[in-house]
Design a protein around this motif. Structure first.
Motif, PDB file in Angstrom:
ATOM      1  N   GLU A 241      48.922  71.940  86.673  1.00  0.00           N
ATOM      2  CA  GLU A 241      49.103  70.490  86.838  1.00  0.00           C
ATOM      3  C   GLU A 241      50.507  70.042  86.457  1.00  0.00           C
ATOM      4  OE1 GLU A 241      47.374  66.332  84.854  1.00  0.00           O
ATOM      5  OE2 GLU A 241      46.186  68.186  84.719  1.00  0.00           O
ATOM      6  N   PHE A 242      51.049  70.626  85.397  1.00  0.00           N
ATOM      7  CA  PHE A 242      52.341  70.168  84.879  1.00  0.00           C
ATOM      8  C   PHE A 242      53.513  71.051  85.319  1.00  0.00           C
ATOM      9  CE2 PHE A 242      49.329  68.173  81.911  1.00  0.00           C
ATOM     10  CZ  PHE A 242      49.778  66.857  81.969  1.00  0.00           C
ATOM     11  N   GLY A 243      53.271  71.980  86.224  1.00  0.00           N
ATOM     12  CA  GLY A 243      54.357  72.785  86.776  1.00  0.00           C
ATOM     13  C   GLY A 243      54.935  73.799  85.812  1.00  0.00           C
ATOM     14  N   LEU A 244      54.094  74.379  84.976  1.00  0.00           N
ATOM     15  CA  LEU A 244      54.530  75.338  83.965  1.00  0.00           C
ATOM     16  C   LEU A 244      54.021  76.728  84.314  1.00  0.00           C
ATOM     17  CD1 LEU A 244      53.526  73.194  80.848  1.00  0.00           C
ATOM     18  CD2 LEU A 244      55.689  73.141  82.111  1.00  0.00           C
ATOM     19  N   THR A 245      54.715  77.743  83.817  1.00  0.00           N
ATOM     20  CA  THR A 245      54.161  79.086  83.901  1.00  0.00           C
ATOM     21  C   THR A 245      53.471  79.399  82.570  1.00  0.00           C
ATOM     22  OG1 THR A 245      54.599  81.386  84.467  1.00  0.00           O
ATOM     23  CG2 THR A 245      56.317  80.240  83.227  1.00  0.00           C
ATOM     24  N   MET A 246      53.024  80.644  82.393  1.00  0.00           N
ATOM     25  CA  MET A 246      52.175  80.971  81.248  1.00  0.00           C
ATOM     26  C   MET A 246      52.562  82.307  80.634  1.00  0.00           C
ATOM     27  SD  MET A 246      48.322  80.161  82.719  1.00  0.00           S
ATOM     28  CE  MET A 246      47.603  79.974  81.086  1.00  0.00           C
ATOM     29  N   ARG A 247      52.320  82.405  79.337  1.00  0.00           N
ATOM     30  CA  ARG A 247      52.283  83.722  78.685  1.00  0.00           C
ATOM     31  C   ARG A 247      50.921  84.347  78.969  1.00  0.00           C
ATOM     32  NH1 ARG A 247      53.185  83.711  72.431  1.00  0.00           N
ATOM     33  NH2 ARG A 247      55.355  83.900  73.072  1.00  0.00           N
ATOM     34  N   ILE A 248      50.948  85.613  79.333  1.00  0.00           N
ATOM     35  CA  ILE A 248      49.710  86.335  79.630  1.00  0.00           C
ATOM     36  C   ILE A 248      49.700  87.628  78.823  1.00  0.00           C
ATOM     37  CG2 ILE A 248      48.371  87.521  81.414  1.00  0.00           C
ATOM     38  CD1 ILE A 248      48.340  84.492  81.651  1.00  0.00           C
TER      39      ILE A 248
ATOM     40  N   VAL B 239      68.541  93.419  80.173  1.00  0.00           N
ATOM     41  CA  VAL B 239      69.023  92.067  80.442  1.00  0.00           C
ATOM     42  C   VAL B 239      68.039  91.066  79.851  1.00  0.00           C
ATOM     43  CG1 VAL B 239      69.616  90.386  82.240  1.00  0.00           C
ATOM     44  CG2 VAL B 239      70.165  92.818  82.563  1.00  0.00           C
ATOM     45  N   CYS B 240      68.534  90.186  78.984  1.00  0.00           N
ATOM     46  CA  CYS B 240      67.688  89.157  78.384  1.00  0.00           C
ATOM     47  C   CYS B 240      67.642  87.928  79.289  1.00  0.00           C
ATOM     48  CB  CYS B 240      68.214  88.773  77.005  1.00  0.00           C
ATOM     49  SG  CYS B 240      68.009  90.067  75.762  1.00  0.00           S
ATOM     50  N   ILE B 241      66.452  87.428  79.526  1.00  0.00           N
ATOM     51  CA  ILE B 241      66.259  86.241  80.350  1.00  0.00           C
ATOM     52  C   ILE B 241      65.340  85.280  79.610  1.00  0.00           C
ATOM     53  CG2 ILE B 241      66.562  87.582  82.478  1.00  0.00           C
ATOM     54  CD1 ILE B 241      63.510  87.266  82.921  1.00  0.00           C
ATOM     55  N   GLY B 242      65.115  84.103  80.196  1.00  0.00           N
ATOM     56  CA  GLY B 242      64.230  83.125  79.600  1.00  0.00           C
ATOM     57  C   GLY B 242      63.116  82.729  80.549  1.00  0.00           C
ATOM     58  N   TYR B 243      62.138  82.024  80.011  1.00  0.00           N
ATOM     59  CA  TYR B 243      61.023  81.549  80.824  1.00  0.00           C
ATOM     60  C   TYR B 243      61.460  80.535  81.870  1.00  0.00           C
ATOM     61  CZ  TYR B 243      56.665  83.562  79.041  1.00  0.00           C
ATOM     62  OH  TYR B 243      55.604  84.399  78.767  1.00  0.00           O
ATOM     63  N   ASP B 244      62.632  79.929  81.677  1.00  0.00           N
ATOM     64  CA  ASP B 244      63.098  78.963  82.671  1.00  0.00           C
ATOM     65  C   ASP B 244      63.287  79.613  84.033  1.00  0.00           C
ATOM     66  OD1 ASP B 244      65.296  80.233  81.135  1.00  0.00           O
ATOM     67  OD2 ASP B 244      66.587  79.197  82.559  1.00  0.00           O
ATOM     68  N   GLN B 245      63.715  80.892  84.042  1.00  0.00           N
ATOM     69  CA  GLN B 245      63.896  81.590  85.319  1.00  0.00           C
ATOM     70  C   GLN B 245      62.557  81.840  86.004  1.00  0.00           C
ATOM     71  OE1 GLN B 245      66.799  84.860  85.326  1.00  0.00           O
ATOM     72  NE2 GLN B 245      67.483  84.169  83.314  1.00  0.00           N
ATOM     73  N   LEU B 246      61.525  82.130  85.219  1.00  0.00           N
ATOM     74  CA  LEU B 246      60.196  82.318  85.794  1.00  0.00           C
ATOM     75  C   LEU B 246      59.653  80.999  86.329  1.00  0.00           C
ATOM     76  CD1 LEU B 246      60.614  84.939  84.132  1.00  0.00           C
ATOM     77  CD2 LEU B 246      58.178  84.851  83.563  1.00  0.00           C
ATOM     78  N   GLN B 247      59.839  79.926  85.580  1.00  0.00           N
ATOM     79  CA  GLN B 247      59.362  78.624  86.029  1.00  0.00           C
ATOM     80  C   GLN B 247      60.050  78.203  87.323  1.00  0.00           C
ATOM     81  OE1 GLN B 247      60.730  75.133  83.967  1.00  0.00           O
ATOM     82  NE2 GLN B 247      58.733  74.112  84.155  1.00  0.00           N
ATOM     83  N   THR B 248      61.363  78.392  87.393  1.00  0.00           N
ATOM     84  CA  THR B 248      62.104  78.003  88.600  1.00  0.00           C
ATOM     85  C   THR B 248      61.596  78.752  89.811  1.00  0.00           C
ATOM     86  OG1 THR B 248      64.082  77.447  87.329  1.00  0.00           O
ATOM     87  CG2 THR B 248      64.393  77.935  89.662  1.00  0.00           C
ATOM     88  N   LEU B 249      61.385  80.053  89.653  1.00  0.00           N
ATOM     89  CA  LEU B 249      60.877  80.850  90.773  1.00  0.00           C
ATOM     90  C   LEU B 249      59.472  80.418  91.147  1.00  0.00           C
ATOM     91  CD1 LEU B 249      61.302  83.189  92.743  1.00  0.00           C
ATOM     92  CD2 LEU B 249      60.549  84.750  90.925  1.00  0.00           C
ATOM     93  N   GLN B 250      58.641  80.135  90.147  1.00  0.00           N
ATOM     94  CA  GLN B 250      57.274  79.704  90.448  1.00  0.00           C
ATOM     95  C   GLN B 250      57.265  78.373  91.187  1.00  0.00           C
ATOM     96  OE1 GLN B 250      54.033  80.489  87.667  1.00  0.00           O
ATOM     97  NE2 GLN B 250      53.579  78.309  87.661  1.00  0.00           N
TER      98      GLN B 250
END
Length: 290
Positions: A170-177, A271-282
């Motif tokens: 609903e809020f356009g977020l990804t998740m830790r799984i 390579v260190c990345i952040g969750y922002d990259q996952l959210q953008t792709l999602q």
């Protein structure tokens, strides 16, 4: 359960080659206390840690809100919190207490352990509290990238997980799984979630922690791995809150602000990345995420 080969490799979807080892270092528990907040800021500034997650019900949450609103370059998620594990540092619901009585212990705070939570909590009350925490963060101007779960609150109960998933969508977020079958189901449905999760290292003796982290990083497989860390600045506040585990948080603060750690990861080609990259792709394929 979907076969992992049924969806494209995440490292390649993020623009890296098929052998790339991508690492999300996520600093959990922001908002817990001042010593944790300042340590989280330190590790974000050092550069290896590119994500943190904020505990909305925690007593120092508003300080973290102010820090993050000032530092728009940092990325963060919501650490959905329905347990309160410490003896002398407690927190409770954002929702009106009389509406979520199953989430409360005899002292009027969240239950100390996830096991007690699973035995007592009403799923509808969990869903209401998860929503209240996300909406509170948004109302205060935060723009989260993902949700995760304090002490595994949504990982080990399918009802709680479904509530968190519906809110993330609903809020356009990804998740830790943290559970591979769910990861495969989500990836097959268009979600962008890490390939694997390395849980916290509280059980690792303090003298072995450096070796533990380095061996964990050396053995990373291609793809995206999330490793949880818990930084805290040393001092009376942290010791009073966390007792004997304070030294673990102090170690994480030092280790992930140490330039030698950055050099080690670079030498490993990680390579260190952040969750922002996952959210953008999602969000680019949001129509396919269900």
């Amino acid at each position: 359960m979907a076969d992992q080969a049924a969806y494209p490799p995440l490292n390649q979807l993020l623009g890296h080659d098929e052998n790339a080892r991508l690492l999300i270092l996520n600093a959990d528990d922001a908002g817990m206390c001042h010593a944790v907040n300042t340590a989280v800021l330190d590790v974000l500034e050092a550069g290896l840690v590119k994500s943190t997650t904020v505990m909305v019900p925690a007593p120092w949450f508003i300080e973290m809100v102010h820090l993050l609103r000032e530092r728009t370059e940092f990325h963060y998620g919501i650490h959905l919190t329905v347990t309160s594990e410490w003896d002398n540092l407690r927190w409770g619901p954002i929702t009106d207490r009389d509406k979520v009585t199953s989430l409360l212990d005899e002292e009027g705070y969240f239950h100390h352990s996830e096991h007690v939570l699973f035995d007592h909590a009403d799923p509808d009350e969990i869903a209401a509290e998860f929503r209240a925490q996300i909406e509170r963060a948004l109302a205060l101007g935060l723009r989260p990238t993902h949700v995760d779960s304090h002490m595994g609150g949504y990982h080990w109960d399918e009802r709680f997980f479904q509530s968190a998933k519906a809110l993330a969508h609903e809020f356009g977020l990804t998740m830790r799984i943290g559970y591979a079958p769910r990861r495969d189901q989500l990836r097959a449905a268009g979600w962008i979630v890490p390939d694997r999760l390395v849980w916290d290292s509280y059980d690792v003796p303090i003298n072995d922690r450096e070796m533990y982290y380095k061996e964990t990083f050396r053995r990373l497989s291609p793809g995206v791995t999330e490793v949880l860390i818990h930084p805290g600045r040393p001092g009376d506040e942290l010791s009073a809150a966390c007792g004997e585990t304070a030294v673990h948080r102090e170690f994480d603060w030092r280790f992930f602000t140490d330039p030698q750690t950055a050099s080690f990861l670079e030498s490993e080609g990680i390579v260190c990345i952040g969750y922002d990259q996952l959210q953008t792709l999602q969000q680019k394929q949001v129509g396919n995420a269900t």
